[in-house]
Scaffold this motif. Structure first.
Motif, PDB file in Angstrom:
ATOM      1  N   ASN A  36     -13.020 -31.509  33.031  1.00 14.50           N
ATOM      2  CA  ASN A  36     -11.723 -31.921  33.560  1.00 14.50           C
ATOM      3  C   ASN A  36     -10.816 -30.714  33.324  1.00 14.50           C
ATOM      4  OD1 ASN A  36      -9.393 -33.162  34.391  1.00 14.50           O
ATOM      5  ND2 ASN A  36      -9.239 -34.545  32.641  1.00 14.50           N
ATOM      6  N   ILE A  37     -10.653 -29.892  34.368  1.00  9.57           N
ATOM      7  CA  ILE A  37      -9.973 -28.609  34.168  1.00  9.57           C
ATOM      8  C   ILE A  37      -8.550 -28.818  33.659  1.00  9.57           C
ATOM      9  CG2 ILE A  37      -9.127 -26.521  35.294  1.00  9.57           C
ATOM     10  CD1 ILE A  37     -11.461 -26.633  37.195  1.00  9.57           C
ATOM     11  N   ILE A  38      -7.765 -29.611  34.364  1.00  7.89           N
ATOM     12  CA  ILE A  38      -6.363 -29.816  34.000  1.00  7.89           C
ATOM     13  C   ILE A  38      -6.246 -30.497  32.643  1.00  7.89           C
ATOM     14  CG2 ILE A  38      -4.165 -30.826  34.720  1.00  7.89           C
ATOM     15  CD1 ILE A  38      -5.217 -28.591  36.547  1.00  7.89           C
ATOM     16  N   GLY A  39      -7.148 -31.423  32.356  1.00  6.30           N
ATOM     17  CA  GLY A  39      -7.107 -32.160  31.091  1.00  6.30           C
ATOM     18  C   GLY A  39      -7.699 -31.418  29.916  1.00  6.30           C
ATOM     19  N   ARG A  40      -8.218 -30.209  30.140  1.00  2.87           N
ATOM     20  CA  ARG A  40      -8.796 -29.378  29.062  1.00  2.87           C
ATOM     21  C   ARG A  40      -9.883 -30.143  28.309  1.00  2.87           C
ATOM     22  NH1 ARG A  40      -4.462 -25.170  26.691  1.00  2.87           N
ATOM     23  NH2 ARG A  40      -3.383 -24.701  28.643  1.00  2.87           N
ATOM     24  N   GLU A  41     -10.859 -30.629  29.069  1.00  2.77           N
ATOM     25  CA  GLU A  41     -11.956 -31.394  28.489  1.00  2.77           C
ATOM     26  C   GLU A  41     -13.292 -30.904  29.038  1.00  2.77           C
ATOM     27  OE1 GLU A  41      -9.723 -35.767  28.167  1.00  2.77           O
ATOM     28  OE2 GLU A  41     -10.974 -35.261  29.908  1.00  2.77           O
ATOM     29  N   LEU A  42     -14.312 -30.964  28.182  1.00  4.87           N
ATOM     30  CA  LEU A  42     -15.700 -30.761  28.571  1.00  4.87           C
ATOM     31  C   LEU A  42     -16.417 -32.092  28.409  1.00  4.87           C
ATOM     32  CD1 LEU A  42     -18.166 -28.989  29.312  1.00  4.87           C
ATOM     33  CD2 LEU A  42     -18.384 -28.472  26.862  1.00  4.87           C
ATOM     34  N   HIS A  43     -17.035 -32.567  29.492  1.00  2.00           N
ATOM     35  CA  HIS A  43     -17.716 -33.861  29.476  1.00  2.00           C
ATOM     36  C   HIS A  43     -19.221 -33.654  29.399  1.00  2.00           C
ATOM     37  CE1 HIS A  43     -14.297 -36.637  30.631  1.00  2.00           C
ATOM     38  NE2 HIS A  43     -13.752 -35.427  30.654  1.00  2.00           N
ATOM     39  N   GLU A  44     -19.857 -34.452  28.557  1.00  2.78           N
ATOM     40  CA  GLU A  44     -21.293 -34.369  28.303  1.00  2.78           C
ATOM     41  C   GLU A  44     -21.909 -35.743  28.548  1.00  2.78           C
ATOM     42  OE1 GLU A  44     -24.331 -33.692  24.459  1.00  2.78           O
ATOM     43  OE2 GLU A  44     -22.146 -33.487  24.233  1.00  2.78           O
ATOM     44  N   LEU A  45     -22.955 -35.802  29.370  1.00  8.86           N
ATOM     45  CA  LEU A  45     -23.630 -37.066  29.653  1.00  8.86           C
ATOM     46  C   LEU A  45     -25.129 -36.878  29.516  1.00  8.86           C
ATOM     47  CD1 LEU A  45     -23.620 -40.036  30.727  1.00  8.86           C
ATOM     48  CD2 LEU A  45     -23.834 -39.057  33.024  1.00  8.86           C
ATOM     49  N   HIS A  46     -25.730 -37.590  28.547  1.00 11.62           N
ATOM     50  CA  HIS A  46     -27.189 -37.601  28.442  1.00 11.62           C
ATOM     51  C   HIS A  46     -27.694 -38.566  29.495  1.00 11.62           C
ATOM     52  CE1 HIS A  46     -31.195 -38.634  26.722  1.00 11.62           C
ATOM     53  NE2 HIS A  46     -31.197 -37.321  26.557  1.00 11.62           N
ATOM     54  N   LEU A  47     -28.415 -38.038  30.474  1.00  8.18           N
ATOM     55  CA  LEU A  47     -28.696 -38.790  31.684  1.00  8.18           C
ATOM     56  C   LEU A  47     -29.531 -40.038  31.428  1.00  8.18           C
ATOM     57  CD1 LEU A  47     -27.756 -38.202  34.543  1.00  8.18           C
ATOM     58  CD2 LEU A  47     -30.000 -37.207  35.009  1.00  8.18           C
ATOM     59  N   GLU A  48     -30.574 -39.933  30.626  1.00  5.55           N
ATOM     60  CA  GLU A  48     -31.493 -41.062  30.439  1.00  5.55           C
ATOM     61  C   GLU A  48     -30.865 -42.183  29.635  1.00  5.55           C
ATOM     62  OE1 GLU A  48     -36.040 -42.022  28.830  1.00  5.55           O
ATOM     63  OE2 GLU A  48     -35.313 -39.952  28.935  1.00  5.55           O
ATOM     64  N   SER A  49     -30.171 -41.839  28.551  1.00  5.82           N
ATOM     65  CA  SER A  49     -29.600 -42.870  27.682  1.00  5.82           C
ATOM     66  C   SER A  49     -28.226 -43.340  28.143  1.00  5.82           C
ATOM     67  CB  SER A  49     -29.494 -42.347  26.249  1.00  5.82           C
ATOM     68  OG  SER A  49     -28.509 -41.322  26.156  1.00  5.82           O
ATOM     69  N   GLY A  50     -27.538 -42.521  28.938  1.00  5.05           N
ATOM     70  CA  GLY A  50     -26.173 -42.836  29.331  1.00  5.05           C
ATOM     71  C   GLY A  50     -25.144 -42.518  28.265  1.00  5.05           C
ATOM     72  N   ARG A  51     -25.560 -41.837  27.197  1.00 11.97           N
ATOM     73  CA  ARG A  51     -24.628 -41.492  26.113  1.00 11.97           C
ATOM     74  C   ARG A  51     -23.628 -40.451  26.603  1.00 11.97           C
ATOM     75  NH1 ARG A  51     -28.087 -39.587  23.120  1.00 11.97           N
ATOM     76  NH2 ARG A  51     -27.678 -37.342  23.340  1.00 11.97           N
ATOM     77  N   LYS A  52     -22.362 -40.771  26.475  1.00 10.55           N
ATOM     78  CA  LYS A  52     -21.293 -39.917  27.003  1.00 10.55           C
ATOM     79  C   LYS A  52     -20.412 -39.423  25.852  1.00 10.55           C
ATOM     80  CE  LYS A  52     -18.538 -38.082  30.103  1.00 10.55           C
ATOM     81  NZ  LYS A  52     -17.397 -38.794  30.667  1.00 10.55           N
ATOM     82  N   THR A  53     -20.093 -38.133  25.889  1.00 10.56           N
ATOM     83  CA  THR A  53     -19.218 -37.521  24.890  1.00 10.56           C
ATOM     84  C   THR A  53     -18.200 -36.657  25.615  1.00 10.56           C
ATOM     85  OG1 THR A  53     -21.109 -37.409  23.378  1.00 10.56           O
ATOM     86  CG2 THR A  53     -19.143 -36.169  22.762  1.00 10.56           C
ATOM     87  N   VAL A  54     -16.953 -36.710  25.152  1.00  6.25           N
ATOM     88  CA  VAL A  54     -15.903 -35.861  25.710  1.00  6.25           C
ATOM     89  C   VAL A  54     -15.447 -34.897  24.624  1.00  6.25           C
ATOM     90  CG1 VAL A  54     -13.620 -35.781  26.769  1.00  6.25           C
ATOM     91  CG2 VAL A  54     -15.167 -37.677  27.293  1.00  6.25           C
ATOM     92  N   HIS A  55     -15.486 -33.607  24.925  1.00  5.90           N
ATOM     93  CA  HIS A  55     -15.116 -32.566  23.970  1.00  5.90           C
ATOM     94  C   HIS A  55     -13.779 -31.951  24.379  1.00  5.90           C
ATOM     95  CE1 HIS A  55     -19.323 -32.633  22.506  1.00  5.90           C
ATOM     96  NE2 HIS A  55     -19.647 -32.705  23.796  1.00  5.90           N
ATOM     97  N   PRO A  56     -12.723 -32.126  23.582  1.00  6.93           N
ATOM     98  CA  PRO A  56     -11.451 -31.451  23.883  1.00  6.93           C
ATOM     99  C   PRO A  56     -11.626 -29.935  23.802  1.00  6.93           C
ATOM    100  CG  PRO A  56     -11.157 -33.189  22.239  1.00  6.93           C
ATOM    101  CD  PRO A  56     -12.628 -32.976  22.380  1.00  6.93           C
ATOM    102  N   LEU A  57     -10.910 -29.225  24.661  1.00 12.30           N
ATOM    103  CA  LEU A  57     -10.973 -27.773  24.689  1.00 12.30           C
ATOM    104  C   LEU A  57      -9.577 -27.194  24.469  1.00 12.30           C
ATOM    105  CD1 LEU A  57     -13.246 -27.247  27.843  1.00 12.30           C
ATOM    106  CD2 LEU A  57     -13.938 -27.006  25.454  1.00 12.30           C
ATOM    107  N   PRO A  58      -9.497 -25.988  23.897  1.00 10.71           N
ATOM    108  CA  PRO A  58      -8.188 -25.351  23.692  1.00 10.71           C
ATOM    109  C   PRO A  58      -7.741 -24.545  24.907  1.00 10.71           C
ATOM    110  CG  PRO A  58      -9.879 -24.038  22.651  1.00 10.71           C
ATOM    111  CD  PRO A  58     -10.581 -25.241  23.239  1.00 10.71           C
TER     112      PRO A  58
END
Length: 294
Positions: A36-58
């Motif tokens: 999410n460029i404007i929101g300064r976020e990196l999104h991570e999705l493990h495809l098989e499990s559906g586990r989602k993590t959002v990493h804030p960026l500086p």
């Protein structure tokens, strides 16, 4: 114009992003990454499990390239950074340019292990940006006077590069040195979309040389043959489709990011899926982006 094929896919992530962009897939871990460029976020999705993590960026990140099992390269408005995958620790790697009002935009690794990265003004100021080639830390400007650089992708053999200035909607093709990813000839017109609605945004090139392009403002993925002829249009259930990526163990599925950037309340109500991330729901013959070589 080809007929539009109805959306038969699914929502991968229902979280609406102001500017979802820069998706890629790490086949070694089965993980999709996007920004999410404007929101300064990196999104991570493990495809098989559906586990989602959002990493804030500086910073405003826009492109991620795998380096190896423990490191990633991220392009941002503050330059290039190496990210430790396990901890998120960032270390500066290289400067892209000296325009503080610019940010990174579309980019992709070439089969040689080099990176192409585009820059643009934060308000899309005319001809403020450029496209750069990055190899082992050396940054070379290869195309100047760009307003919104997009559609960066490469033929499977690495001998052809594609790009666009979305402000013009002329998709360009350029011959490359397959060993380095540097241009070795002049860029020529590949497809003229200047008279068509919507903007040519992010692209990927599949194993057969077909170019899959997200059409901003049209809610679509367009498919071009290597001769520039458009052969398919697939609907995306959000108007501002921004960039595709091949996903899955065999690179035979397609992820698409979207955005709600610039939409007021009425526009978002009319486009309720804006900013969500989708799987297109078709079989493709994709391939994975190369790792970046330090």
């Amino acid at each position: 114009m080809t007929d539009t094929i109805a959306f038969n896919g699914r929502t991968l992530c229902a979280t609406p992003l102001e500017l979802g962009e820069g998706p890629t897939f790490d086949a070694a871990t089965g993980t999709a990454w996007w920004f999410n460029i404007i929101g300064r976020e990196l999104h991570e999705l493990h495809l098989e499990s559906g586990r989602k993590t959002v990493h804030p960026l500086p910073f405003m990140g826009s492109v991620l390239a795998v380096i190896d099992g423990g490191r990633q390269l991220i392009a941002s408005d503050q330059g290039l950074f190496i990210r430790e995958t396990a901890t998120g620790t960032l270390s500066a790697y290289a400067s892209i340019e000296d325009k503080p009002g610019n940010r990174s935009n579309d980019g992709r690794t070439h089969p040689s292990g080099s990176l192409w990265i585009g820059t643009m003004g934060r308000s899309a100021e005319a001809k403020s940006g450029a496209i750069y080639h990055v190899a082992r830390g050396t940054v070379t400007r290869i195309f100047a006077d760009m307003t919104i650089p997009n559609s960066i992708c490469f033929s499977p053999d690495g001998a052809t590069g594609y790009f666009v200035d979305t402000d013009l909607n002329h998709i360009m093709r350029v011959p490359l040195d397959a060993a380095t990813g540097l241009p070795n000839g002049e860029a020529v017109l590949f497809a003229d979309e200047s008279g068509s609605p919507g903007g040519v945004d992010g692209s990927v090139c599949d194993a057969e040389g077909l170019i899959w392009n997200a059409r901003w403002g049209e809610g679509a993925i367009d498919v071009y043959q290597p001769d520039g002829v458009k052969i398919h249009r697939f609907a995306v259930p959000a108007t501002q489709s921004s960039c595709p990526a091949f996903i899955g163990p065999a690179a035979d599925r397609l992820l698409v990011t979207t955005a709600f950037q610039g939409m007021d309340g009425a526009a978002r109500k009319a486009d309720p899926n804006a900013g969500q991330t989708f799987e297109l729901g078709i079989a493709v013959k994709g391939r994975f982006d190369a790792a970046y070589l330090l």
